[in-house]
Design a protein around this motif. Sequence first.
Motif, mmCIF file in Angstrom:
data_model
loop_
_atom_site.group_PDB
_atom_site.id
_atom_site.type_symbol
_atom_site.label_atom_id
_atom_site.label_comp_id
_atom_site.label_asym_id
_atom_site.label_seq_id
_atom_site.Cartn_x
_atom_site.Cartn_y
_atom_site.Cartn_z
ATOM 1 N N THR A 7 38.127 32.939 36.579
ATOM 2 C CA THR A 7 37.878 32.764 38.013
ATOM 3 C C THR A 7 37.376 31.332 38.164
ATOM 4 O O THR A 7 37.164 30.638 37.159
ATOM 5 C CB THR A 7 36.838 33.753 38.586
ATOM 6 O OG1 THR A 7 35.532 33.269 38.300
ATOM 7 C CG2 THR A 7 37.018 35.161 38.041
ATOM 8 N N THR B 109 34.529 30.456 38.964
ATOM 9 C CA THR B 109 33.128 30.350 38.532
ATOM 10 C C THR B 109 33.014 30.420 37.014
ATOM 11 O O THR B 109 32.639 29.444 36.365
ATOM 12 C CB THR B 109 32.291 31.469 39.160
ATOM 13 O OG1 THR B 109 32.851 32.741 38.796
ATOM 14 C CG2 THR B 109 32.225 31.334 40.673
ATOM 15 N N TYR C 61 34.613 33.063 33.392
ATOM 16 C CA TYR C 61 35.567 34.110 33.029
ATOM 17 C C TYR C 61 34.916 35.475 33.266
ATOM 18 O O TYR C 61 33.707 35.654 33.046
ATOM 19 C CB TYR C 61 36.002 33.981 31.568
ATOM 20 C CG TYR C 61 37.131 32.980 31.373
ATOM 21 C CD1 TYR C 61 36.886 31.609 31.481
ATOM 22 C CD2 TYR C 61 38.433 33.396 31.112
ATOM 23 C CE1 TYR C 61 37.919 30.685 31.334
ATOM 24 C CE2 TYR C 61 39.474 32.483 30.957
ATOM 25 C CZ TYR C 61 39.210 31.130 31.073
ATOM 26 O OH TYR C 61 40.232 30.223 30.942
ATOM 27 N N GLY C 62 35.735 36.433 33.716
ATOM 28 C CA GLY C 62 35.245 37.787 33.933
ATOM 29 C C GLY C 62 35.870 38.750 32.935
ATOM 30 O O GLY C 62 36.983 38.519 32.445
ATOM 31 N N ASN D 164 22.292 47.843 35.674
ATOM 32 C CA ASN D 164 22.719 46.537 36.214
ATOM 33 C C ASN D 164 24.151 46.624 36.743
ATOM 34 O O ASN D 164 25.100 46.623 35.970
ATOM 35 C CB ASN D 164 22.607 45.475 35.119
ATOM 36 C CG ASN D 164 22.747 44.062 35.662
ATOM 37 O OD1 ASN D 164 22.967 43.867 36.861
ATOM 38 N ND2 ASN D 164 22.627 43.080 34.790
ATOM 39 N N HIS E 252 35.931 42.919 42.396
ATOM 40 C CA HIS E 252 36.767 41.814 42.853
ATOM 41 C C HIS E 252 37.992 42.325 43.604
ATOM 42 O O HIS E 252 38.643 43.277 43.173
ATOM 43 C CB HIS E 252 37.207 40.965 41.662
ATOM 44 C CG HIS E 252 36.060 40.282 40.969
ATOM 45 N ND1 HIS E 252 35.079 40.976 40.291
ATOM 46 C CD2 HIS E 252 35.727 38.980 40.874
ATOM 47 C CE1 HIS E 252 34.195 40.107 39.806
ATOM 48 N NE2 HIS E 252 34.568 38.889 40.148
ATOM 49 N N VAL F 245 26.654 41.772 48.942
ATOM 50 C CA VAL F 245 26.190 43.142 48.702
ATOM 51 C C VAL F 245 26.156 43.860 50.045
ATOM 52 O O VAL F 245 25.459 43.435 50.977
ATOM 53 C CB VAL F 245 24.813 43.165 48.015
ATOM 54 C CG1 VAL F 245 24.289 44.590 47.886
ATOM 55 C CG2 VAL F 245 24.895 42.496 46.645
ATOM 56 N N ARG G 110 33.545 40.476 45.875
ATOM 57 C CA ARG G 110 33.899 39.051 45.850
ATOM 58 C C ARG G 110 35.406 38.903 45.814
ATOM 59 O O ARG G 110 36.088 39.629 45.089
ATOM 60 C CB ARG G 110 33.288 38.386 44.617
ATOM 61 C CG ARG G 110 33.830 37.003 44.312
ATOM 62 C CD ARG G 110 32.847 36.218 43.454
ATOM 63 N NE ARG G 110 33.395 35.812 42.180
ATOM 64 C CZ ARG G 110 34.122 34.689 42.003
ATOM 65 N NH1 ARG G 110 34.394 33.898 43.024
ATOM 66 N NH2 ARG G 110 34.571 34.370 40.804
ATOM 67 N N ALA H 212 34.295 43.183 37.435
ATOM 68 C CA ALA H 212 34.318 42.120 36.424
ATOM 69 C C ALA H 212 32.993 41.390 36.352
ATOM 70 O O ALA H 212 32.705 40.517 37.170
ATOM 71 C CB ALA H 212 35.440 41.125 36.705
ATOM 72 N N PRO H 213 32.164 41.739 35.367
ATOM 73 C CA PRO H 213 30.995 40.915 35.075
ATOM 74 C C PRO H 213 31.450 39.688 34.302
ATOM 75 O O PRO H 213 32.602 39.607 33.872
ATOM 76 C CB PRO H 213 30.154 41.826 34.190
ATOM 77 C CG PRO H 213 31.163 42.655 33.461
ATOM 78 C CD PRO H 213 32.304 42.857 34.427
ATOM 79 N N SER H 214 30.554 38.725 34.169
ATOM 80 C CA SER H 214 30.864 37.558 33.341
ATOM 81 C C SER H 214 31.184 38.032 31.921
ATOM 82 O O SER H 214 30.584 38.990 31.414
ATOM 83 C CB SER H 214 29.674 36.605 33.347
ATOM 84 O OG SER H 214 28.473 37.298 33.056
ATOM 85 N N ARG I 253 21.019 35.813 43.930
ATOM 86 C CA ARG I 253 21.319 34.885 42.828
ATOM 87 C C ARG I 253 21.902 33.604 43.414
ATOM 88 O O ARG I 253 22.926 33.662 44.084
ATOM 89 C CB ARG I 253 22.328 35.524 41.865
ATOM 90 C CG ARG I 253 22.717 34.636 40.693
ATOM 91 C CD ARG I 253 23.641 35.329 39.707
ATOM 92 N NE ARG I 253 24.996 35.448 40.211
ATOM 93 C CZ ARG I 253 25.998 36.058 39.581
ATOM 94 N NH1 ARG I 253 25.759 36.645 38.404
ATOM 95 N NH2 ARG I 253 27.187 36.124 40.093
ATOM 96 N N ARG J 128 16.088 45.189 42.202
ATOM 97 C CA ARG J 128 17.003 45.003 43.323
ATOM 98 C C ARG J 128 18.303 44.343 42.872
ATOM 99 O O ARG J 128 19.381 44.738 43.233
ATOM 100 C CB ARG J 128 16.338 44.167 44.398
ATOM 101 C CG ARG J 128 17.219 44.111 45.610
ATOM 102 C CD ARG J 128 16.411 43.852 46.840
ATOM 103 N NE ARG J 128 17.235 43.994 48.015
ATOM 104 C CZ ARG J 128 16.843 43.632 49.218
ATOM 105 N NH1 ARG J 128 15.638 43.139 49.366
ATOM 106 N NH2 ARG J 128 17.626 43.789 50.239
ATOM 107 N N PRO K 121 19.490 43.165 39.137
ATOM 108 C CA PRO K 121 19.029 42.973 37.765
ATOM 109 C C PRO K 121 19.390 41.612 37.208
ATOM 110 O O PRO K 121 18.841 41.188 36.208
ATOM 111 C CB PRO K 121 19.732 44.094 37.010
ATOM 112 C CG PRO K 121 19.983 45.125 38.075
ATOM 113 C CD PRO K 121 20.327 44.330 39.296
#
Length: 329
Positions: A31, A33, A35-36, A60, A65, A97, A120, A140-142, A194, A229, A231
Amino acid sequence: MIRTPVAPATPAAIAHAAGLLRAGRLVAFPTETVYGLGGDATDERAVAAIFAAKDRPHFNPLIVHVPDLAAAEFLAVFDERAHAAAARFWPGPLSLVLPRRATSGLSLLASAGLMTVALRAPAHPVAQALLRAAARPIAAPSANRSGRISATAAAHVVEELDGHAALVLDAGPCPVGVESTVVDLTDEVPVLLRPGGVPVEELNAVLGPIAMPAVGLQPTGSSRGGPVRSPGMLASHYAPSLPLRLNARAARPGEALLAFGGAVPPGFRAVLWLSRSGDLAEATANLFAMLRRLDRPEFTGIAVMPIPEERLGRAINDRLRRAAAPRPG
Ligand code: TXA
Ligand code: MG
């Protein structure tokens, strides 16, 4: 363990990757930002495999996406503010969110049991093509092991998660280099969970005042009794193996330096420039790759010169403060 193949992100490879996702397998993809590590967000088993691959705590939640606002509106309820933010910043490095729709079909585990979901629409053309071809929401987390530095190149994904994905799509380094900004719009006042690729100053122009509990470090875990709220706010995160020292103005023995701006103090064993000209976007794009390159046993620690606490500098300083925070157990 079967090793993970890395494929240049050609149209054929993207079509193959979409088929893997639809079959419940995990695919790492670029992405703008970072990679996911992607999986079908409607498939409980695929989502469980993401948590297992990252060794991520189940409290968490993951970002889901979608290619665009139309796809997002099937999953969550957009109010006027959410529409305005999406119209201005999507596709792009912003996660919202929002209250999740009962009819979303999303895995409960993806949201860690919360009634909300982080959505996102990434701008990277490979992510866009993959999401459209997969035609389902992708969690997809990092693409890093939990608590470690995010991956901004395909080689970093392999270092972190080899054997855990069916494929890594390689499109070179990520242009933004730090994760998306996460804003919670479920309360009256927007909350910055974040700092990230969309500077909060730009969000203010669309959303007005934003509460910023994410600025400065939160206590690790839920020491105040309430649930965590976001993690991602856990203090120690994004950590290299070496100790990290912020706002360094002079060398200590054996240290390597991440420099910002032209005037570098003498005496460091090695120097990498986040940006010689003091450009925050360039520094952000270099941050994670350079932390990885300096994280070597020949150095005693990594020192970082002061970075201005504004615009993308907020995201850089946030990641650096977490990387420098005391580590749990
Ligand atoms: O740039 C990014 O956002 C990357 C790329 C791959 O899109 N993804 C990413 O995901 O950074 P991850 O899982 O590493 O970070 C997700 C962040 C975490 O801080 C998580 O706690 C927060 O978003 N989050 C996710 N769902 C949430 C929810 N329902 N409520 C509050 N926070 C949430
Ligand atoms: Mg992450």
